[in-house]
Design a protein around this motif. Structure first.
Motif, PDB file in Angstrom:
ATOM      1  N   ARG A 136     -20.596  -8.828 -21.669  1.00 23.41           N
ATOM      2  CA  ARG A 136     -19.766  -9.219 -20.526  1.00 23.41           C
ATOM      3  C   ARG A 136     -20.447 -10.287 -19.677  1.00 23.41           C
ATOM      4  NH1 ARG A 136     -15.536  -5.665 -19.445  1.00 23.41           N
ATOM      5  NH2 ARG A 136     -15.524  -3.785 -20.736  1.00 23.41           N
ATOM      6  N   GLN A 137     -21.722 -10.090 -19.402  1.00 25.14           N
ATOM      7  CA  GLN A 137     -22.447 -11.022 -18.551  1.00 25.14           C
ATOM      8  C   GLN A 137     -23.068 -12.159 -19.357  1.00 25.14           C
ATOM      9  OE1 GLN A 137     -22.132 -10.674 -15.326  1.00 25.14           O
ATOM     10  NE2 GLN A 137     -21.016  -8.747 -15.627  1.00 25.14           N
ATOM     11  N   SER A 138     -23.665 -11.828 -20.464  1.00 20.08           N
ATOM     12  CA  SER A 138     -24.281 -12.846 -21.316  1.00 20.08           C
ATOM     13  C   SER A 138     -24.225 -12.382 -22.764  1.00 20.08           C
ATOM     14  CB  SER A 138     -25.738 -13.103 -20.898  1.00 20.08           C
ATOM     15  OG  SER A 138     -26.527 -11.945 -21.123  1.00 20.08           O
ATOM     16  N   ALA A 165     -23.864 -18.508 -23.247  1.00 17.57           N
ATOM     17  CA  ALA A 165     -22.792 -18.148 -22.327  1.00 17.57           C
ATOM     18  C   ALA A 165     -21.757 -17.283 -23.037  1.00 17.57           C
ATOM     19  CB  ALA A 165     -22.131 -19.407 -21.775  1.00 17.57           C
ATOM     20  N   SER A 166     -21.272 -16.265 -22.353  1.00 20.34           N
ATOM     21  CA  SER A 166     -20.230 -15.405 -22.900  1.00 20.34           C
ATOM     22  C   SER A 166     -18.871 -16.093 -22.798  1.00 20.34           C
ATOM     23  CB  SER A 166     -20.203 -14.072 -22.134  1.00 20.34           C
ATOM     24  OG  SER A 166     -21.342 -13.305 -22.444  1.00 20.34           O
ATOM     25  N   PRO A 167     -17.836 -15.553 -23.447  1.00 18.00           N
ATOM     26  CA  PRO A 167     -16.504 -16.148 -23.321  1.00 18.00           C
ATOM     27  C   PRO A 167     -16.065 -16.233 -21.861  1.00 18.00           C
ATOM     28  CG  PRO A 167     -16.540 -14.523 -25.074  1.00 18.00           C
ATOM     29  CD  PRO A 167     -17.856 -14.418 -24.384  1.00 18.00           C
ATOM     30  N   THR A 168     -15.411 -17.325 -21.506  1.00 20.99           N
ATOM     31  CA  THR A 168     -14.997 -17.529 -20.110  1.00 20.99           C
ATOM     32  C   THR A 168     -13.770 -16.698 -19.756  1.00 20.99           C
ATOM     33  OG1 THR A 168     -13.685 -19.440 -20.805  1.00 20.99           O
ATOM     34  CG2 THR A 168     -15.929 -19.861 -20.028  1.00 20.99           C
ATOM     35  N   THR A 169     -12.978 -16.324 -20.739  1.00 18.62           N
ATOM     36  CA  THR A 169     -11.817 -15.477 -20.478  1.00 18.62           C
ATOM     37  C   THR A 169     -12.280 -14.058 -20.196  1.00 18.62           C
ATOM     38  OG1 THR A 169     -11.625 -15.127 -22.852  1.00 18.62           O
ATOM     39  CG2 THR A 169     -10.254 -16.849 -21.891  1.00 18.62           C
ATOM     40  N   VAL A 227     -20.482 -22.233 -28.960  1.00 15.07           N
ATOM     41  CA  VAL A 227     -19.511 -22.240 -27.870  1.00 15.07           C
ATOM     42  C   VAL A 227     -18.289 -21.435 -28.289  1.00 15.07           C
ATOM     43  CG1 VAL A 227     -17.953 -23.684 -26.492  1.00 15.07           C
ATOM     44  CG2 VAL A 227     -20.285 -24.465 -26.974  1.00 15.07           C
ATOM     45  N   SER A 233     -14.229 -20.372 -27.906  1.00 16.96           N
ATOM     46  CA  SER A 233     -12.944 -20.991 -27.591  1.00 16.96           C
ATOM     47  C   SER A 233     -11.832 -20.017 -27.943  1.00 16.96           C
ATOM     48  CB  SER A 233     -12.756 -22.307 -28.357  1.00 16.96           C
ATOM     49  OG  SER A 233     -12.747 -22.072 -29.752  1.00 16.96           O
ATOM     50  N   THR A 234     -10.631 -20.274 -27.452  1.00 17.50           N
ATOM     51  CA  THR A 234      -9.492 -19.412 -27.744  1.00 17.50           C
ATOM     52  C   THR A 234      -8.355 -20.237 -28.337  1.00 17.50           C
ATOM     53  OG1 THR A 234      -8.619 -19.670 -25.505  1.00 17.50           O
ATOM     54  CG2 THR A 234     -10.063 -17.779 -25.918  1.00 17.50           C
TER      55      THR A 234
END
Length: 391
Positions: free
Chosen positions: A159-161, A176-180, A221, A223-224
């Motif tokens: 969740r955080q990383s 970095a984890s998913p931004t969503t 990275v 992406s969705t």
């Protein structure tokens, strides 16, 4: 003819040879041994090798007490029967799961101790990945090959990383984890075009929203990608007709969507529109023949062959009543992990699963299938955090 052209032809010819032949040819000369063991040749050879289906079985037998043994069988295209296919000992227990398969290497996660292992069935070699310094016994989400760095990577999503392990460096590093918002997983991983893909769903709203989450193994990275029918239940992402595909259902209707142009959501099209749902309860689907037959395994561990053109559905029957099917994966016979350290460590955990073929034959009652010497599981166990790389 130029010398470099001759070398290219030799590499091309050798890349099409069986893996077992290449292992023998390594003793011809030092230069040939170095060539066959190089990461670039191993990758080239794996791309030339045909896909096989690995089916993992659990066998029950009675000795002094009820016991279990685990085996696997490898099936070539169009050979979805057990006639003439000898079972081979599976070096892991039931408390493990195959996260993914890539270039003939399978990533296995063990629940009891959180161990991560990379396994090449052909070489009978297991590379043990060392623990993350701060995330021990955490679930593993993905496994694949970075074609730019020519390195295998193991992925953990938090969740955080999140973190990635690379085999060549033997280290974990944070990403970095998913931004969503952190999603709910609905499918096994699908490796396609240098990226890992999963079907995930947001459950916060009254209407669940399904979409694809992707992880590029080179850029690291996330992406969705929007699905064509995000409200339809989608639990499978796979490769059909050489393209990324998903299987969606609503009530008794089912559609197989194929993305003709990768990463172009406008290219989604319906490959098959079915009036029934033959994929109900299925969590993994692979295309196994040019005739569009699909091999499916359900949560109930039943393997089904389904042809969406003819709508014919058949069940793959196991050896006998003492066997049960545990898992199914695509796998190629490759030289993957050949260029990773050769220092062998004998561990008690693996010794428990190493029995002679004669003992297995007696206890399981399989006539002749396990009596051949090549079916004995002699395993190289490599700890990449404690040994040097090299042969």
């Amino acid at each position: 003819m130029p010398v470099d052209l001759c070398e290219q032809l030799i590499l091309e010819i050798f890349s099409r040879l069986p893996s077992k032949s290449l292992l023998r040819f390594r003793s011809v000369s030092k230069s040939l041994c170095a060539c066959i063991g190089s990461s670039s040749f191993i990758q080239l050879h794996s791309l030339q090798s045909p896909n096989k289906v690995m089916i993992i079985h659990q066998a029950q037998y009675k000795g002094g007490e009820e016991c279990s043994k685990y085996m696997y069988t490898l099936h070539s295209e169009g050979q979805l029967s057990y006639i003439g296919i000898p079972p081979v000992e599976y070096p892991f227990r039931s408390s493990s799961v195959i996260v993914g398969s890539c270039n003939g290497i399978l990533c296995v996660y063990k629940f009891r101790n959180g161990g991560i292992h990379l396994w090449n069935p052909l070489l009978k070699r297991i590379v043990t990945v060392h623990d993350h310094p701060f995330q021990r016994q955490c679930w593993v989400d993905g496994f694949g090959f970075d074609t730019i760095l020519e390195d295998y990577k193991v992925l953990r999503i938090g969740r955080q990383s999140s973190s990635v392990y690379t085999v060549k460096t033997h280290t974990w590093h944070e990403i970095a984890s998913p931004t969503t918002p952190f999603p709910c997983w609905k499918s096994c991983q699908c490796l396609f075009n240098g990226a890992l893909h999963w079907v995930v769903v947001h459950t916060a709203s009254p209407v669940w929203h399904y979409y694809l989450l992707a992880f590029d193994l080179s850029s690291e990275v996330f992406s969705t990608t929007e699905l064509p029918e995000p409200s339809w239940e989608t639990t499978v992402v796979t490769i059909i007709k050489g393209c990324l595909a998903v299987i969606s259902s609503k009530d008794d209707n089912c559609r197989i969507w194929v993305m003709r142009d990768y990463n172009n959501i406008a290219s989604w099209y319906v490959a098959y529109d079915l009036n029934s749902n033959p994929f109900k309860g299925v969590n993994k689907v692979v295309q196994i023949t040019p005739s569009d037959e699909l091999l499916c395994i359900s949560f109930d561990k039943e393997i089904v062959v389904y042809n969406p053109e003819t709508h014919v559905r058949s069940t793959l029957v196991d050896f006998n009543d003492s066997f049960g099917i545990l898992d199914m994966n695509l796998c190629v016979e490759s030289l993957g992990l050949l260029d990773v350290g050769l220092h062998v460590i004998k561990e008690a955990d693996y010794q428990e699963n190493k029995r002679t073929s004669a003992v297995m034959q007696i206890k399981l009652g399989i006539s002749g299938n396990l009596s051949k010497p090549e079916n004995r599981t002699e395993i190289d166990v490599v700890r990449v955090d404690s040994v040097s790389v090299g042969s």
